[in-house]
Design a protein around this motif. Structure first.
Motif, short mmCIF file in Angstrom:
data_model
loop_
_atom_site.label_atom_id
_atom_site.label_comp_id
_atom_site.label_asym_id
_atom_site.label_seq_id
_atom_site.Cartn_x
_atom_site.Cartn_y
_atom_site.Cartn_z
N THR A 1 3.00 2.78 -7.44
CA THR A 1 3.91 2.92 -6.28
C THR A 1 3.12 3.56 -4.91
O THR A 1 2.18 4.35 -5.16
CB THR A 1 4.85 4.24 -6.67
OG1 THR A 1 5.67 3.82 -7.74
CG2 THR A 1 5.78 4.44 -5.37
N PRO A 2 3.38 2.77 -4.02
CA PRO A 2 2.61 3.19 -2.68
C PRO A 2 2.57 4.59 -2.44
O PRO A 2 3.61 5.52 -2.47
CB PRO A 2 3.27 2.23 -1.59
CG PRO A 2 3.73 1.13 -2.28
CD PRO A 2 4.35 1.78 -3.56
N GLY B 1 3.83 -3.28 -5.80
CA GLY B 1 3.05 -1.86 -5.67
C GLY B 1 1.90 -2.26 -4.97
O GLY B 1 1.36 -3.05 -4.98
N GLU B 2 1.11 -0.95 -4.88
CA GLU B 2 -0.28 -1.12 -4.32
C GLU B 2 -1.33 -1.40 -5.21
O GLU B 2 -1.24 -0.92 -6.57
CB GLU B 2 -0.59 0.47 -3.70
CG GLU B 2 -1.97 0.36 -2.89
CD GLU B 2 -2.33 1.77 -2.17
OE1 GLU B 2 -3.21 1.83 -1.45
OE2 GLU B 2 -1.55 2.66 -2.59
N LEU C 1 -0.48 -4.89 -1.01
CA LEU C 1 0.45 -5.02 -2.29
C LEU C 1 0.37 -6.12 -3.06
O LEU C 1 -0.15 -7.05 -2.65
CB LEU C 1 1.86 -5.00 -1.58
CG LEU C 1 2.17 -3.72 -0.70
CD1 LEU C 1 3.18 -4.07 0.21
CD2 LEU C 1 2.49 -2.53 -1.45
N ALA D 1 0.24 -1.97 2.17
CA ALA D 1 0.94 -0.77 1.20
C ALA D 1 1.05 0.29 2.31
O ALA D 1 1.92 1.45 1.99
CB ALA D 1 0.20 -0.35 -0.04
N GLN E 1 2.60 1.69 4.90
CA GLN E 1 3.77 1.69 5.94
C GLN E 1 4.01 2.87 6.73
O GLN E 1 4.95 2.95 7.23
CB GLN E 1 4.84 1.22 4.83
CG GLN E 1 4.56 0.20 3.91
CD GLN E 1 5.43 0.17 2.79
OE1 GLN E 1 6.66 0.48 2.69
NE2 GLN E 1 4.96 -0.41 1.71
N GLY F 1 7.88 -3.73 -2.65
CA GLY F 1 6.87 -2.88 -2.38
C GLY F 1 6.98 -1.91 -1.24
O GLY F 1 6.07 -1.07 -0.96
N LYS F 2 8.19 -2.24 -0.49
CA LYS F 2 8.24 -1.26 0.74
C LYS F 2 8.86 -0.04 0.23
O LYS F 2 9.95 -0.11 -0.33
CB LYS F 2 9.18 -1.90 1.73
CG LYS F 2 8.33 -3.13 2.54
CD LYS F 2 9.29 -3.69 3.66
CE LYS F 2 8.74 -4.64 4.45
NZ LYS F 2 9.50 -5.23 5.47
#
Length: 405
Positions: free
Chosen positions: A254-255, A267-268, A288, A312, A314, A394-395
């Motif tokens: 998870t980022p 994800g990252e 990502l 990733a 953001q 992934g956001k």
């Protein structure tokens, strides 16, 4: 398809896991002996780190930390003395990376072999040789498969076109779009084209551009590599995702966290190298991607990922305050019933608006208002959405503001 680079590529899952168990614990022990890992790995039982699950219990190393530590000691204390390396490179940041000319040190030979490049090929290497390591990374890989290299570097396209024709270069290495410029110069000058293969990286390979090369009789494959880590994953002629290199362990998290996501979720990319000269442990790339199910039809058995799918990081400024992915992760961790969350930034007139969507079976959004304010440091609208309904892209922060309006 080309022969395999070595037997590692076709190992069974059990054999690979057994080999990783030994190699990973040794790598953790090597890292513990370096000053850069004194805080993060001190007290860790290296013998207990034998698989991705136990690896995931260790802290993530982010590039910002690497840059900070490099300001006080060479390479941040994550390697031995600089005198032990053949090269030191500088990438934007600035950030410094070591390099060696020993056999396939960057693990790029596996990719070139999969692309069919070997003895008898002449590779026109159009990656940069100045300060940054990309040129040397691909040259090192070409040597590993017995190919000859024209160290072309970047720019001087007309001279490159002439050299490609007169020398008879059969393979191109460089960014995806630069080969097209060389081919166009060759066409203008009426020069013959001997390119049969292109191995590319460092930019997006759009389907239309790949097809352009195919129409010219050039097979084009891409890899995913970084200056810090070398080759991470690569395409084979099957062109179904990217196969993870045998010298790294890839996690998708998870980022903003080090928490692995389920296979298939975006994800990252976090990478651990098994290179004894430069042991990067859970190094966060900021990119990502997602794990693909199954094995490649080419017969290579390692995990596949979908390749580069964006960044990733953001981090977004809303109402004058930065909101970071790790804050969104902290909000999710604060409530057991929330599975995922997403912050959406929009505008209402000239005012920023923050909406926080949370996946949960709960029904009262006001129950999370205080947590949003405390964790994200500002008030926002909370929306409850059905579990599993947020996009798998992934956001965790989605900036929807129009900066041209």
């Amino acid at each position: 398809m080309a022969d395999y680079f070595d037997d590692l590529e076709t190992r069974s899952a059990d054999a690979r896991a057994a080999d990783i168990a030994v190699a990973l614990s040794r790598q953790i022990a090597r890292a513990q002996a370096l000053p850069g890992y004194a805080d993060s790995l001190g007290g860790v039982d290296a013998n207990g780190i034998t698989d991705p699950a136990s690896l995931a219990e260790l802290p993530v190393l982010r590039k910002a930390e690497l840059v900070q530590k490099q300001q006080t000691q060479p390479l941040g204390g994550f390697t031995g003395p600089l005198s032990g390396f053949h090269h030191v490179f500088q990438s934007p940041g600035p950030i410094y990376e070591p390099g060696m000319t020993t056999n396939d040190w960057w693990r790029m030979g596996r990719f070139l072999n999969a692309a069919g490049i070997g003895a008898g090929d002449i590779v026109q290497n159009c990656f940069g040789y100045h300060l940054t390591p990309a040129g040397m990374i691909f040259e090192n890989g070409a040597r590993a498969v017995g190919a000859t290299v024209l160290p072309a570097g970047t720019g001087q396209t007309e001279l490159q076109a002439t050299a490609a024709a007169e020398i008879g270069c059969t393979a191109y290495a460089g960014t995806p779009d630069y080969l097209k410029l060389i081919l166009e110069k060759m066409d203008e000058a009426g020069l013959p084209n001997f390119f049969k293969t292109a191995v590319v990286g460092g930019g997006a390979l759009f389907p239309s551009l790949r097809q352009y090369y195919v129409d010219r009789g050039i097979a084009c494959l891409q890899c995913y590599a970084t200056a810090d880590l070398g080759n991470i994953a690569y395409e084979s002629p099957a062109m179904e995702g990217m196969i993870v290199d045998e010298g790294v362990i890839v996690e998708i998290v998870t980022p903003g966290t080090g928490n692995p996501v389920a296979d298939g979720e975006v994800g990252e990319v976090v990478v651990t190298t098994l290179n004894p000269d430069y042991p990067l442990i859970r190094f966060a790339t900021g990119d990502l991607s997602a794990v693909m199910a199954g094995e490649s039809p080419c017969g290579r058995t390692n995990t596949r990922i979908k390749g580069w799918m964006g960044r990733a990081d953001q981090t977004t400024k809303i109402k004058g305050m930065f909101v970071r992915p790790e804050q969104v992760a902290a909000l999710v961790a604060k409530h057991d019933e929330i599975s995922r969350a997403r912050v959406i930034a929009t505008r209402d007139g000239e005012m920023d608006v923050m909406t926080v969507q949370v996946e949960t079976d709960a029904t009262d959004p006001s129950a999370y208002a205080a947590s949003v304010a405390a964790v994200l440091k500002m008030k926002g609208r909370v929306e409850i959405v059905d579990p599993g309904s947020l996009p798998n892209d992934g956001k965790v922060i989605d900036d929807q503001r129009d900066y041209n309006a």
